[in-house]
Write a protein that holds these residues in place. Structure first.
Motif, PDB file in Angstrom:
ATOM      1  N   PHE A   1       0.236  -1.499  -0.182  1.00 17.33           N
ATOM      2  CA  PHE A   1      -0.254   0.352  -0.295  1.00 17.33           C
ATOM      3  C   PHE A   1       0.689   1.053   0.425  1.00 17.33           C
ATOM      4  O   PHE A   1       2.105   1.244   0.616  1.00 17.33           O
ATOM      5  CB  PHE A   1      -0.852   0.122   0.981  1.00 17.33           C
TER       6      PHE A   1
ATOM      7  N   ALA B   1     -12.389   3.655  -1.419  1.00 16.70           N
ATOM      8  CA  ALA B   1     -10.799   3.723  -0.598  1.00 16.70           C
ATOM      9  C   ALA B   1     -10.486   3.297   0.530  1.00 16.70           C
ATOM     10  O   ALA B   1     -11.424   3.272   1.624  1.00 16.70           O
ATOM     11  CB  ALA B   1     -10.118   5.125  -1.505  1.00 16.70           C
TER      12      ALA B   1
ATOM     13  N   TYR C   1      -3.365   9.514   1.033  1.00 12.08           N
ATOM     14  CA  TYR C   1      -3.331   8.330  -0.543  1.00 12.08           C
ATOM     15  C   TYR C   1      -5.128   8.076   0.144  1.00 12.08           C
ATOM     16  O   TYR C   1      -4.890   7.639   0.937  1.00 12.08           O
ATOM     17  CB  TYR C   1      -2.198   7.526   0.096  1.00 12.08           C
ATOM     18  N   ALA C   2      -5.553   7.460  -1.123  1.00 10.76           N
ATOM     19  CA  ALA C   2      -6.519   6.665  -1.212  1.00 10.76           C
ATOM     20  C   ALA C   2      -6.344   5.542  -1.799  1.00 10.76           C
ATOM     21  O   ALA C   2      -6.840   6.575  -3.517  1.00 10.76           O
ATOM     22  CB  ALA C   2      -7.933   7.607  -1.434  1.00 10.76           C
ATOM     23  N   CYS C   3      -7.015   4.458  -1.573  1.00  7.21           N
ATOM     24  CA  CYS C   3      -6.123   3.854  -2.693  1.00  7.21           C
ATOM     25  C   CYS C   3      -7.575   2.602  -2.548  1.00  7.21           C
ATOM     26  O   CYS C   3      -8.510   2.017  -1.514  1.00  7.21           O
ATOM     27  CB  CYS C   3      -4.981   2.643  -1.399  1.00  7.21           C
ATOM     28  N   ASP C   4      -7.168   1.861  -4.216  1.00  2.00           N
ATOM     29  CA  ASP C   4      -8.816   0.953  -4.258  1.00  2.00           C
ATOM     30  C   ASP C   4      -8.256   0.130  -3.141  1.00  2.00           C
ATOM     31  O   ASP C   4      -7.306  -0.462  -2.564  1.00  2.00           O
ATOM     32  CB  ASP C   4      -8.280   0.485  -5.881  1.00  2.00           C
TER      33      ASP C   4
ATOM     34  N   TRP D   1      -4.646   4.418  -6.829  1.00  2.00           N
ATOM     35  CA  TRP D   1      -4.188   5.019  -5.628  1.00  2.00           C
ATOM     36  C   TRP D   1      -4.505   6.361  -6.039  1.00  2.00           C
ATOM     37  O   TRP D   1      -3.917   6.544  -7.897  1.00  2.00           O
ATOM     38  CB  TRP D   1      -3.251   4.599  -4.642  1.00  2.00           C
ATOM     39  N   LYS D   2      -4.924   7.250  -5.473  1.00  3.46           N
ATOM     40  CA  LYS D   2      -4.679   8.867  -6.107  1.00  3.46           C
ATOM     41  C   LYS D   2      -3.937  10.007  -4.681  1.00  3.46           C
ATOM     42  O   LYS D   2      -4.336   8.797  -3.346  1.00  3.46           O
ATOM     43  CB  LYS D   2      -5.554  10.004  -6.192  1.00  3.46           C
ATOM     44  N   ARG D   3      -3.036  10.821  -5.012  1.00  2.38           N
ATOM     45  CA  ARG D   3      -2.479  11.038  -3.535  1.00  2.38           C
ATOM     46  C   ARG D   3      -3.418  13.120  -3.455  1.00  2.38           C
ATOM     47  O   ARG D   3      -3.472  13.067  -4.336  1.00  2.38           O
ATOM     48  CB  ARG D   3      -1.246  11.172  -3.959  1.00  2.38           C
TER      49      ARG D   3
END
Length: 365
Positions: free
Chosen positions: A204, A218, A233-236, A247-249
Motif C-alpha cells: 500500500f 477506498a 493516499y486513497a487506494c482502491d 491509488w491517488k494522492r
C-alpha cells in the motif's frame, strides 16, 4: 471483575445513546496512563493554544507494557494473554465483540463469549464455534477470552501498512510488508475461513493504518516517506488478481505548514461518516526562530540550523495539533483536502519523550 448483566453490553434499554468522542492516551503519571476525551474543533484556530481536555480516566499499568485492553464505555480493563506479552501489537476491531491482535509471531482473537440471553435471542449455536473449544484461554476474572489463530507468514517488524476491509461474507485483514531483505508483498487474512492468502508483490502507498471509506470506496492512509511526506493516499481495495491497486494522492499536505512546528509524530483517525477524518500530530514548537531559517523544496519543509554563536537561545515545547478535515474528488478526479479545522493543545510536561515520539495513541469511540 463482575459479569455483565443482560443489556449491559449495549448500555441497557434505559441507557443514553453513546456519543462518539476522540480519546487520547498519555503516560503522564508515574503509575500508568491518562485518557483524555476531546470534542472536535468546530472552527479553525491555528493560533489558539489550550491545555488538554479534562481527565476522562486514569489506568494503573506499567509503562510500555501493551498487555491490556480498555473498554471506555464500561470502563473495564481486560488483560492480554500472559503467555505472549505483546511486543508491537497491531489491533483490528470487528464489531463490538471481536478484536484481532497481530503480534510477534502470532495472530490472536479476543472476544466476548455469548451471553445466554444473546443465544436465545439470535438463535445462533455458539457451541459449534471452535473458538470456544477447550483450547481457548478463558480468564476467570473477566468475560473476554483469547484464541490462537494461524500464524502470519511474515515478521511483524517488516509490516509497513495494514487495513481491514469489510466484505459481504465477513472481513479481511490486509497487511503489506517490506524490508531490506524481503521483496514487497501484501497478504490477507480471511476471518471467515481463518487462512492467510498472498495477494501480490506490492505494498500500500500509505504508512501504518489504512481506513476504509465507503463513499470514496477506498482505503485512506497517511504517507510518512520522503517525497510524499504529510500527504493523504486513497487506494482502491485490492482484489485477487495479484495486481497492485490504483491509488491517488491528495493535492495538499495535512501536516503543519507553520515554520515554527517541527513534525514529531502523527496518527490519522477515520470519523466513520461523510469522508471525515481527524489528524493528531505531535509537533515540537520552536518559539524563537532566530536560530533557524526555512528552506522550501518541492517535497518537504526543511529546517536548517544557523552557525553556532549567531543566534539566541530558544524555548521548545511539545504540542498536539488536532485537525479535522474531509476528503473529496474534484471535477478533475484529484483528491482534495477540505474543511480544515485546527486546534493546538499543550502536551503535559510529565509525558515521556518516548510517548510523544511514537505515533499518538488515539481512538474514535
Amino acid at each position: 471483575m463482575p459479569k455483565r448483566r443482560c443489556g449491559e453490553r449495549d448500555g441497557g434499554s434505559t441507557a443514553k445513546p453513546w456519543k462518539r468522542r476522540l480519546y487520547l492516551v498519555c503516560d503522564d503519571w508515574d503509575s500508568g496512563y491518562s485518557i483524555r476525551k476531546f470534542s472536535l474543533p468546530a472552527d479553525s484556530g491555528e493560533g489558539a493554544v489550550q491545555g488538554l481536555p479534562t481527565l476522562f480516566w486514569r489506568v494503573v499499568a506499567r509503562h510500555h507494557g501493551g498487555d491490556m485492553i480498555i473498554d471506555v464505555r464500561t470502563r473495564c480493563v481486560v488483560s492480554g494473554p500472559e503467555s505472549n506479552s505483546p511486543a508491537r501489537p497491531i489491533y483490528f476491531p470487528v464489531g463490538e465483540d471481536r478484536l484481532y491482535v497481530l503480534d510477534s509471531g502470532c495472530l490472536e482473537l479476543c472476544r466476548l463469549p455469548p451471553e445466554q440471553s444473546d443465544v436465545e435471542s439470535d438463535g445462533d449455536d455458539y457451541s459449534s464455534l471452535d473458538e470456544y473449544d477447550s483450547g481457548s484461554d478463558i480468564d476467570s476474572k473477566d468475560d473476554w477470552f483469547w484464541h490462537q489463530l494461524p500464524m502470519p507468514p511474515f515478521a511483524i517488524i517488516d509490516v509497513t501498512s495494514y487495513a481491514m476491509h469489510p466484505h459481504s461474507h465477513g472481513h479481511s485483514i490486509l497487511v503489506s510488508i517490506k524490508s531490506e531483505d524481503l521483496a514487497a508483498a501484501t497478504f490477507s487474512f480471511e476471518t471467515e475461513v481463518r487462512a492467510w492468502n498472498f495477494l501480490g508483490e506490492w505494498t500500500f502507498p500509505f504508512k501504518g493504518r489504512g481506513h476504509y471509506e465507503s463513499e470514496l470506496r477506498a482505503l485512506v492512509g497517511l504517507s510518512k516517506v520522503k517525497g510524499a511526506f504529510g500527504f493523504i493516499y486513497a487506494c482502491d481495495v485490492p482484489n485477487t488478481s495479484n495486481r497492485p491497486p490504483a491509488w491517488k494522492r491528495s493535492k495538499e499536505k495535512v501536516f503543519s505548514k507553520n515554520p515554527a512546528d517541527k513534525h514529531v509524530s502523527a496518527s490519522l483517525v477515520y470519523l466513520g461518516y461523510q469522508r471525515k477524518f481527524c489528524l493528531v500530530e505531535c509537533v515540537l514548537v520552536e518559539e524563537d526562530k532566530a536560530c533557524q531559517e526555512v528552506k522550501e523544496d518541492k517535497d518537504d519543509q526543511v529546517l536548517l540550523e544557523k552557525p553556532e554563536g549567531t543566534c539566541v537561545p530558544q524555548r521548545r515545547r511539545y504540542m498536539y495539533r488536532l485537525m479535522t478535515f474531509s476528503l473529496k474528488y474534484d471535477k478533475m478526479g484529484d483528491l482534495r483536502v477540505r474543511h480544515r479545522r485546527v486546534r493546538y493543545y499543550k502536551v503535559p510536561s510529565k509525558v515521556s519523550k518516548a510517548c510523544v515520539r511514537q505515533d499518538p495513541v488515539v481512538f474514535w469511540l
